[in-house]
Scaffold this motif. Sequence first.
Motif, short mmCIF file in Angstrom:
data_model
loop_
_atom_site.label_atom_id
_atom_site.label_comp_id
_atom_site.label_asym_id
_atom_site.label_seq_id
_atom_site.Cartn_x
_atom_site.Cartn_y
_atom_site.Cartn_z
N CYS A 1 0.87 -1.19 0.00
CA CYS A 1 0.00 0.00 0.00
C CYS A 1 0.90 1.23 0.00
N HIS A 2 1.10 1.79 -1.18
CA HIS A 2 2.08 2.86 -1.37
C HIS A 2 1.33 4.20 -1.44
N SER A 3 1.09 4.78 -0.29
CA SER A 3 0.30 6.02 -0.22
C SER A 3 0.35 6.54 1.20
N GLU A 4 -0.26 7.69 1.43
CA GLU A 4 -0.34 8.17 2.80
C GLU A 4 -1.33 7.31 3.57
N PRO A 5 -1.12 7.07 4.86
CA PRO A 5 -1.91 6.09 5.60
C PRO A 5 -3.42 6.35 5.61
N GLY A 6 -3.84 7.57 5.37
CA GLY A 6 -5.27 7.85 5.30
C GLY A 6 -5.97 7.14 4.16
N ALA A 7 -5.20 6.65 3.18
CA ALA A 7 -5.78 5.91 2.06
C ALA A 7 -5.82 4.41 2.32
N ASP B 1 -6.81 -13.38 3.17
CA ASP B 1 -5.62 -14.06 3.62
C ASP B 1 -4.45 -13.77 2.70
N PHE B 2 -4.02 -12.50 2.67
CA PHE B 2 -2.84 -12.15 1.88
C PHE B 2 -1.59 -12.69 2.55
N LYS B 3 -0.57 -12.91 1.76
CA LYS B 3 0.70 -13.40 2.30
C LYS B 3 1.28 -12.40 3.29
N SER B 4 1.22 -11.12 2.93
CA SER B 4 1.70 -10.05 3.80
C SER B 4 1.18 -8.73 3.25
N VAL B 5 1.02 -7.75 4.14
CA VAL B 5 0.58 -6.41 3.72
C VAL B 5 1.61 -5.40 4.23
N ILE B 6 2.14 -4.61 3.29
CA ILE B 6 3.19 -3.64 3.59
C ILE B 6 2.68 -2.24 3.32
N GLY B 7 2.88 -1.34 4.24
CA GLY B 7 2.59 0.07 4.01
C GLY B 7 3.86 0.80 3.62
N ARG B 8 3.81 1.54 2.53
CA ARG B 8 4.97 2.35 2.11
C ARG B 8 4.55 3.81 2.23
N THR B 9 5.19 4.55 3.12
CA THR B 9 4.77 5.92 3.33
C THR B 9 5.91 6.73 3.93
N MET B 10 5.64 8.01 4.22
CA MET B 10 6.62 8.92 4.76
C MET B 10 5.91 10.16 5.27
N PHE B 11 6.59 10.98 6.06
CA PHE B 11 6.02 12.24 6.53
C PHE B 11 7.07 13.33 6.41
N VAL C 1 9.82 2.82 5.01
CA VAL C 1 10.05 4.27 4.98
C VAL C 1 11.36 4.52 4.24
N PRO C 2 11.54 5.73 3.68
CA PRO C 2 12.68 5.92 2.77
C PRO C 2 14.01 6.29 3.41
#
Length: 485
Positions: free
Chosen positions: A165-171, A189-199, A220-221
């Motif tokens: 999920c490559h977006s700001e966490p509100g999405a 039942d996804f294998k894994s869920v990753i959030g890609r974000t930054m502030f 995070v970058p």
Amino acid sequence: MNSSESNQQCVLTNPTTHPSTSKFRKFALHTLSFLILFIAILWGFSFTTTNYIKIRYLKHSLTSPTLLHAIGSLFSPLKPLSMPSHCVLWMAPFLSGGGYSSEAWSYVSALHNKHTKMQSFRLAIEHHGDLESLEFWEGLPRDMKNLARELYQTECRMNETIVVCHSEPGAWYPPLFETFPCPPSFSHDFKSVIGRTMFETDRVNGEHVKRCNRMDYVWVPTEFHKSTFVESGVDPSKVVKVVQPVDVSFFDPARYKPLDLASRAKLVLGSVVSKSFVFLSVFKWEYRKGWDVLLKSYLKEFSKDDRVALYLLTNPYHTDRDFGNKILDFVESPDLVEPVGGWAPVYVIDTHIAQSDLPRVYRAADAFVLPSRGEGWGRPLVEAMSMALPVIATNWSGPTEYLTEGNSYPLSVDRMSEVLEGPFEGHLWAEPSEYKLQVLMRHVMNNPTEATAKGRKAREDMIRWFSPEIVADIVADHIQNILGR
């Protein structure tokens, strides 16, 4: 994240496999209304932006994941799943333009090229997050459009899929605004869920901390973000640094001739100066980007007699496009006094520049400057550095990951200040030094040999540390570690 639907294909499915025939018939009728238009997209047909109906249908077709994949399956028989069975579904604002969009494209392009060598997982994409931009889609290079069409039609099964999920966490699911949710549901039942974000500030707000902690991992970058996320309450075991790539082959000064900036820009202050030294800044028009710091420092330091020009490539951000009058109003500040020789010229480019032409914009500049108060990464900065431009940028937040005294001109910070409005109200960000910016801009202009050397070193560092091949290896290693578990 368990579900009896674990063997169901995720969003990239063939509608004919749906158990409800009536639902499929209804869907098919809806789909066929866009079929002719979408064929035109796939075959490269160009639509005029004056036809409102076609634009609306085009935008809908580009951002409706189910529609895209269903139409794709109508052109050719649905191919059976083949090895490898694992899949990475990257969900991001691919069709919006902007920072997250550019970053997502850089990742999937790098992974796609690397994927042909490692063959350990397949790659799929979905549009998610910010609203789509027809201008951005039309301005994409042909190879990126072809890649989008290919990856939109990749098939994945939920229990074999890592979702990014490559977006700001509100999405993220459940989204706080209208967007396709990512992941589509936490019940699957996804294998894994990753959030890609930054502030861009010194912390992460409480709601977003909760959303980060629901993810299996949060990418995070920079080291800056690892620190701020953990200090804000995100589980340290979830936070992983994954730097952002920059396409050093696309942003290569040897490949381009300069764009005629004057032909695309509006002169909003001062008068035309021939053979001037060109400062360039690229940003969306918001207070965080420090446009006020840039203008004040530039106008205090230079006059028309200095034979210099400042070009601002900008676009609206919760504001109108009347940038010329905003600048003229700003110049009325009591802090600014017009020099005897007249104001140094300021130009604004507020029309859309196609992504394929963006390297030519950088190529037309002598130096790049961005005194922002906070950056998640600083996409224009690494693009300018890849184009071997000397860069002046605030030495705080995301850019600290790649700015050095050897490859750029890091701009010192006078103090931290409180964010006074918006979703980050109460957070802190940096106030770059206006005086030091004046000194650095003058220094870069007066020392072209040194500035050119720093630009060359900047490109070398981008190739060495942030080229797509390097970052693809980093991402692939993390993905393979997850699959190995």
